[in-house]
Design a protein around this motif. Structure first.
Motif, PDB file in Angstrom:
ATOM      1  N   GLU A 100    -129.426   9.032   4.735  1.00 34.44           N
ATOM      2  CA  GLU A 100    -129.908   7.645   4.770  1.00 34.44           C
ATOM      3  C   GLU A 100    -130.034   7.069   3.367  1.00 34.44           C
ATOM      4  O   GLU A 100    -129.619   5.938   3.105  1.00 34.44           O
ATOM      5  CB  GLU A 100    -131.273   7.512   5.443  1.00 34.44           C
ATOM      6  CG  GLU A 100    -131.872   6.123   5.266  1.00 34.44           C
ATOM      7  CD  GLU A 100    -133.135   5.852   6.067  1.00 34.44           C
ATOM      8  OE1 GLU A 100    -133.571   4.692   6.074  1.00 34.44           O
ATOM      9  OE2 GLU A 100    -133.654   6.794   6.714  1.00 34.44           O
ATOM     10  N   LYS A 103    -125.948   5.729   0.929  1.00 37.34           N
ATOM     11  CA  LYS A 103    -124.897   5.338   1.883  1.00 37.34           C
ATOM     12  C   LYS A 103    -123.546   5.923   1.459  1.00 37.34           C
ATOM     13  O   LYS A 103    -122.706   6.214   2.298  1.00 37.34           O
ATOM     14  CB  LYS A 103    -124.854   3.819   2.023  1.00 37.34           C
ATOM     15  CG  LYS A 103    -126.088   3.284   2.771  1.00 37.34           C
ATOM     16  CD  LYS A 103    -125.979   1.835   3.117  1.00 37.34           C
ATOM     17  CE  LYS A 103    -127.232   1.318   3.788  1.00 37.34           C
ATOM     18  NZ  LYS A 103    -127.441   1.792   5.164  1.00 37.34           N
ATOM     19  N   GLU A 281    -124.412   3.174  10.220  1.00 35.44           N
ATOM     20  CA  GLU A 281    -125.244   3.871   9.242  1.00 35.44           C
ATOM     21  C   GLU A 281    -125.986   5.005   9.925  1.00 35.44           C
ATOM     22  O   GLU A 281    -126.086   5.055  11.145  1.00 35.44           O
ATOM     23  CB  GLU A 281    -126.276   2.898   8.653  1.00 35.44           C
ATOM     24  CG  GLU A 281    -127.240   2.368   9.699  1.00 35.44           C
ATOM     25  CD  GLU A 281    -128.646   2.144   9.191  1.00 35.44           C
ATOM     26  OE1 GLU A 281    -129.478   1.714   9.996  1.00 35.44           O
ATOM     27  OE2 GLU A 281    -128.904   2.410   8.013  1.00 35.44           O
ATOM     28  N   ASN A 283    -129.894   6.835   9.665  1.00 41.27           N
ATOM     29  CA  ASN A 283    -131.226   6.872   9.084  1.00 41.27           C
ATOM     30  C   ASN A 283    -131.793   8.258   9.338  1.00 41.27           C
ATOM     31  O   ASN A 283    -131.395   8.921  10.292  1.00 41.27           O
ATOM     32  CB  ASN A 283    -132.128   5.786   9.679  1.00 41.27           C
ATOM     33  CG  ASN A 283    -131.676   4.398   9.261  1.00 41.27           C
ATOM     34  OD1 ASN A 283    -131.285   4.184   8.119  1.00 41.27           O
ATOM     35  ND2 ASN A 283    -131.679   3.470  10.208  1.00 41.27           N
TER      36      ASN A 283
END
Ligand SMILES: Nc1ncnc2c1ncn2[C@@H]1O[C@H](COP(=O)(O)OP(=O)(O)OP(=O)(O)O)[C@@H](O)[C@H]1O
Ligand SMILES: [Mg+2]
Length: 415
Positions: A100, A103, A281, A283
């Protein structure tokens, strides 16, 4: 077990709620908590960034397990600090949390382990980035490599916007010295896939759909999330199964291969494209507001799951069949400037779950104390029923300074 949760928002309130129902819990502490969390846990005035003080507290109060809520505590090395102690932390080390916090790191892992995601390139140099921009079409997405409090991503719909973002990140270094990722714009429905992870063991949870934009119809600025629901009828089980296999399990395995084993909540931010699910993405912590609609669905004892997992033993997890929908009530002006200390009444008018995101008690009155203030839930046998119940519960809340979206769940509600 004695448990310490770090954090003070809706996610931590939801974690405190499910842990308070566990037959394994003895004492439950939350640092620093909020007015709503008091219902389930002892609030402690402990600095969640002071690992030494947390260690001291944990020894005195015989803490068995620490659950860090926010990625900020992970980036601050809470898991690393407790390694080798007999106090477990359900959250990744700084190295594993890079999935996370960097990136660029996440993209490289996705490329190396063949995890579907947007085409991209990483830049440290402003002029090289501009040349790449010239060679690629708009819309395009510019992302700052490091943590930027949810403000480090620009979805540029014009070339000018993209150039301004690059200048801000690479020339003005608004967020620091980090690199920048330029990636292909993906189209489709976004959804969040969380999982309990320990090394290569991945236990997926029901998916949820967050609403990032401030206003109805996905207009306005990006926020921390203005509403959410679970599960998500517009995403097929086939897509979810594909994502568990080709995203979550590959990521956990890849991190083991890179000697940065992940333990904690892995959050896949996914998008359903015409070519299948792809990663927007990762996390390294539970989503907020996703936790508030996923965790109430859990039928299996939460601490039993964590305990088994930390001993690398997996048992079947059960979830109820209901739909949960949550509407965020935020302070006028959020995500920009807003005022706090506004009186809130009506939270006790319903037996549905209301999670506190930014509240405090002052002279026996409940007051707003943050940008996002409350998450009001509704549940039902259908998404329509859950939505209706949620908005009935919202209508019970009175405060002169709260705003909310009226279209949470609209994408899945039958017309
Ligand atoms: N490649 C992409 N194509 C289309 N939209 C994108 C892309 N990347 C990001 N976005 C949009 O920008 C939002 C924020 O991006 P991202 O999730 O990477 O940032 P973040 O700051 O880490 O967010 P969070 O606070 O949820 O962790 C996404 O939810 C999505 O709406
Ligand atoms: Mg993120």
């Amino acid at each position: 077990m004695n448990i310490l949760i770090l954090g003070q928002g809706g996610r931590e309130h939801a974690l405190a709620y499910v842990i308070s129902k566990s037959k394994l819990v003895n004492k439950l502490f939350v640092a620093k908590g909020n007015a709503g969390i008091k219902q389930y846990a002892t609030i402690v005035d402990l600095n969640p960034f002071d690992n030494k003080a947390i260690m001291k507290f944990s020894i005195v109060y015989e803490i068995d397990l620490i659950i860090p809520g926010s990625e900020l505590y992970l980036a601050n090395g809470i898991a690393d600090y407790f390694q080798g102690s007999n106090i477990s932390v359900f959250g990744p080390t700084k190295k594993a949390a890079q999935i996370e916090t960097s990136k660029a790191f996440a993209k490289e892992i996705m490329k190396k382990y063949d995890i579907p995601t947007a085409e991209y390139q990483i830049f440290d140099n402003y002029n090289d980035a501009l040349n790449y921009l010239d060679a690629n079409k708009i819309p395009i997405v510019i992302k700052y490599d490091g943590l930027a409090a949810g403000k480090g991503v620009v979805v540029a719909t014009t070339k000018d916007e993209a150039v301004i973002a690059l200048k801000m990140m690479l020339e003005d270094k608004k967020y620091g010295d980090g690199s920048v990722i330029i990636e292909e714009f993906l189209e489709g429905e976004e959804f969040s896939l969380m999982a309990f992870v320990h090394d290569e063991i991945v236990i997926p949870m029901p998916i949820a759909q967050d609403h990032k934009r401030l206003l109805d119809n996905d207009l306005g600025p990006n926020t921390g999330g203005m509403g959410v629901y679970c599960p998500v009828p517009i995403i097929t089980q086939e897509s979810v199964d594909y994502a568990v296999l080709n995203v979550m399990k590959k990521a956990a395995k890849g991190l083991v291969k890179e000697n940065c084993n992940f333990t904690g909540f892995l959050y896949g931010g996914l998008i359903q494209t015409v070519d299948g699910p792809k990663v927007i993405e990762f996390n390294a912590r539970f989503g907020d507001p996703e936790a508030e609609v996923i965790l109430p669905k859990l039928k299996t004892d939460f601490l039993e799951i964590i305990n088994n997992l930390l001993h690398s033993c997996v048992k079947k997890i059960e979830w109820d069949d209901d739909y949960y929908l949550g509407v965020v009530l935020a302070s006028k002006g959020y995500p920009n400037k807003y005022s706090i200390n506004h009186k809130i009444v009506g939270t006790n008018k319903t037996d549905s779950l209301i999670f506190h995101m930014g509240t405090k008690i002052y002279k026996n009155e409940l007051l707003s104390s943050g940008g996002r203030v409350l998450l009001v839930t509704g549940k039902g046998k259908t998404i329509e029923e859950a939505k209706e119940n949620a908005y009935i519960n919202v209508s019970n809340i009175e405060c002169d300074n709260l705003i909310y979206r009226t279209d949470i769940g609209a994408k899945s509600v039958k017309k």
